[in-house]
Design a protein around this motif. Structure first.
Motif, short mmCIF file in Angstrom:
data_model
loop_
_atom_site.label_atom_id
_atom_site.label_comp_id
_atom_site.label_asym_id
_atom_site.label_seq_id
_atom_site.Cartn_x
_atom_site.Cartn_y
_atom_site.Cartn_z
N LYS A 63 0.63 6.71 4.11
CA LYS A 63 1.22 5.53 4.73
C LYS A 63 0.67 4.20 4.22
N HIS A 96 9.68 10.22 -4.37
CA HIS A 96 8.83 11.43 -4.28
C HIS A 96 9.41 12.59 -5.10
N PHE A 101 3.65 15.17 -6.10
CA PHE A 101 2.29 15.22 -5.53
C PHE A 101 1.61 16.49 -6.04
N HIS A 127 -2.97 12.38 -2.52
CA HIS A 127 -3.70 11.72 -1.43
C HIS A 127 -5.17 12.19 -1.43
N PHE A 161 5.13 7.58 11.89
CA PHE A 161 5.60 8.65 11.00
C PHE A 161 5.32 10.02 11.60
N TYR A 215 -1.68 -3.26 -0.87
CA TYR A 215 -0.29 -3.39 -0.39
C TYR A 215 0.02 -4.86 -0.09
N SER A 255 12.01 -2.62 -4.34
CA SER A 255 11.70 -3.29 -3.08
C SER A 255 12.10 -2.42 -1.89
N PHE A 256 11.47 -2.67 -0.78
CA PHE A 256 11.76 -1.95 0.46
C PHE A 256 13.26 -2.04 0.78
N LEU A 259 15.39 0.08 -1.83
CA LEU A 259 15.23 1.54 -1.70
C LEU A 259 15.79 2.03 -0.37
N PHE A 280 10.85 4.76 5.21
CA PHE A 280 11.23 3.34 5.15
C PHE A 280 11.42 2.82 6.58
P1 PAP Z 1 3.58 8.62 2.33
O1 PAP Z 1 2.11 8.43 2.17
O2 PAP Z 1 3.94 9.60 3.40
O3 PAP Z 1 4.29 8.88 1.05
P2 PAP Z 1 4.00 5.80 2.28
O4 PAP Z 1 5.11 5.53 1.36
O5 PAP Z 1 2.61 5.61 1.80
O6 PAP Z 1 4.16 7.26 2.90
O7 PAP Z 1 4.10 4.89 3.55
C1 PAP Z 1 5.27 4.49 4.18
C2 PAP Z 1 5.08 3.04 4.53
O8 PAP Z 1 5.36 2.26 3.36
C3 PAP Z 1 6.04 2.58 5.60
O9 PAP Z 1 5.39 1.50 6.26
P3 PAP Z 1 5.77 1.04 7.74
O10 PAP Z 1 5.71 2.23 8.61
O11 PAP Z 1 4.74 0.02 8.11
O12 PAP Z 1 7.13 0.45 7.66
C4 PAP Z 1 7.21 2.12 4.74
O13 PAP Z 1 8.09 1.27 5.42
C5 PAP Z 1 6.49 1.43 3.61
N1 PAP Z 1 7.30 1.34 2.40
C6 PAP Z 1 8.06 2.32 1.83
N2 PAP Z 1 8.65 1.85 0.72
C7 PAP Z 1 8.26 0.56 0.59
C8 PAP Z 1 8.56 -0.45 -0.38
N3 PAP Z 1 9.37 -0.23 -1.40
N4 PAP Z 1 7.99 -1.67 -0.21
C9 PAP Z 1 7.17 -1.89 0.83
N5 PAP Z 1 6.85 -0.98 1.77
C10 PAP Z 1 7.39 0.24 1.65
#
Ligand code: PAP
Length: 323
Positions: A63, A96, A101, A127, A161, A215, A255-256, A259, A280
């Motif tokens: 996360k 992913h 991973f 991780h 999550f 981040y 970008s968030f 995607l 997301f």
């Molecule tokens: P993972 O470790 O399970 O793969 P990961 O992608 O690290 O998950 O974390 C998800 C977080 O990154 C979410 O944060 P939030 O709960 O605070 O919203 C998700 O929204 C955010 N995230 C995913 N993609 C992006 C992106 N392209 N830009 C910025 N933040 C993102």
């Protein structure tokens, strides 16, 4: 080093165990907490993976922006293969699915993948905490990119999550319980502090080997950070590319907002049984202010001071002006 199903079970029995966030137990193995399959995969990785110089390994705590980092690194390294944006696999695949991973894909369930035919540079993600990395990753000239996120937002994101991933029968995990677990260091691949400091210290010692990204800094100035990432991986942008807007294009694509809006990320699953859309949620800095109470913040700040004191590692906790 354990080998085979029985010795793995024997190893698990010997380890401290806690109820995890999503109903699966977490075990404390060599100082870090992890689910049973992750420990098996990490041991298998240590025994079988051979890093080569051109490899790039992306590392995060859960996360902290893994999906974003995978998208950025993939887009940067493959930009010459997909000059036509409409053909970029990121438009049709979850990040992913493009960057595997070690522990959830390649080495899970005792698989031994053949990685020798992968095109160079090979791009992997994990991780896993620094001490668990295979020796060949530590000693070869391959590159490690670590992305960290402020721990309050990481905690809130992790809590959201895991609640989506919890079996209905268990009911939701309260924020108070999640907070307590996070503070005790009991998260997947945690404690958070040890994870971050493991890579932070390596970055201080060997900056050519380990890049440490945050981040919040990506949020603040994505173009600058994309350039930094490309240079570190050994694929810097040319002046022409910069002039032609390639950095902007990659930043926008990953970008968030972009995607999250893609069909592929609104449905389906990429990591284990987790729904793509749960990756997301909000994608902002400082969302923790909407969840943590004042006593929680006071306790957390004190803990953070204790854990990070003298390390030089600091975090931006609030949104900053974007470039
Ligand atoms: P993972 O470790 O399970 O793969 P990961 O992608 O690290 O998950 O974390 C998800 C977080 O990154 C979410 O944060 P939030 O709960 O605070 O919203 C998700 O929204 C955010 N995230 C995913 N993609 C992006 C992106 N392209 N830009 C910025 N933040 C993102």
């Amino acid at each position: 080093m354990a080998n085979g199903h029985e010795s793995h079970q024997g190893l698990l029995h010997s380890l401290p165990k806690e109820k995890g966030w999503i109903g699966l137990p977490l075990y404390q193995y060599q100082g870090s907490w992890c689910h049973a399959k992750g420990i098996q995969a990490a041991i298998s990785l240590q025994n079988h993976f051979h890093a080569i110089e051109s490899d790039v390994i992306l590392v995060t705590t859960p996360k902290s922006g893994t999906t974003w980092l995978k998208a950025l690194a993939f887009a940067i390294l493959n930009r010459h293969r997909y000059t036509n944006l409409s053909q970029n696999p990121l438009l049709t695949h979850n990040p992913h699915d493009l960057v595997p991973f070690f522990e959830f894909n390649l080495y899970t369930d005792n698989q031994l993948p053949n990685l020798s035919d992968l095109p160079s540079p090979r791009l992997f993600a994990t991780h896993i905490p620094y001490p668990w990395l295979p020796e060949s990753i530590k000693i070869s000239n391959c590159k490690i990119v670590y992305l960290c996120r402020n721990p309050k937002d990481t905690l809130v994101s992790y809590w959201h999550f895991t609640n989506k991933a919890r079996p209905e029968i268990l009911g939701p995990l309260s924020l108070e319980k999640g907070f307590e677990l996070f503070c005790k260091g009991i998260t997947g691949f945690g404690p958070f502090w040890d994870h971050a400091l493991g890579y932070w210290n390596e970055n201080l010692e060997r900056p050519q080997k380990v890049l440490f990204l945050k981040y919040e800094e990506l949020k603040k100035d994505i173009k600058y950070q994309v350039k930094r990432l490309a240079e570190f991986m050994g694929y810097p942008f040319t002046i022409e590319e910069e002039r032609d807007g390639v950095i902007d294009e990659i930043s926008r694509l990953c970008s968030f907002e972009c995607l999250r809006s893609l069909e592929v990320n609104k449905s389906g699953k990429s990591i284990s049984y987790f729904e793509n859309q749960t990756l997301f949620r909000k994608g902002e800095v400082g969302d923790w202010v909407n969840y943590l109470t004042i006593p929680m913040v006071e306790q957390f700040d004190q803990l953070m001071e204790e854990k990070l004191c003298g390390s030089g590692l600091t975090f931006d906790m609030y949104p900053q002006h974007r470039k």
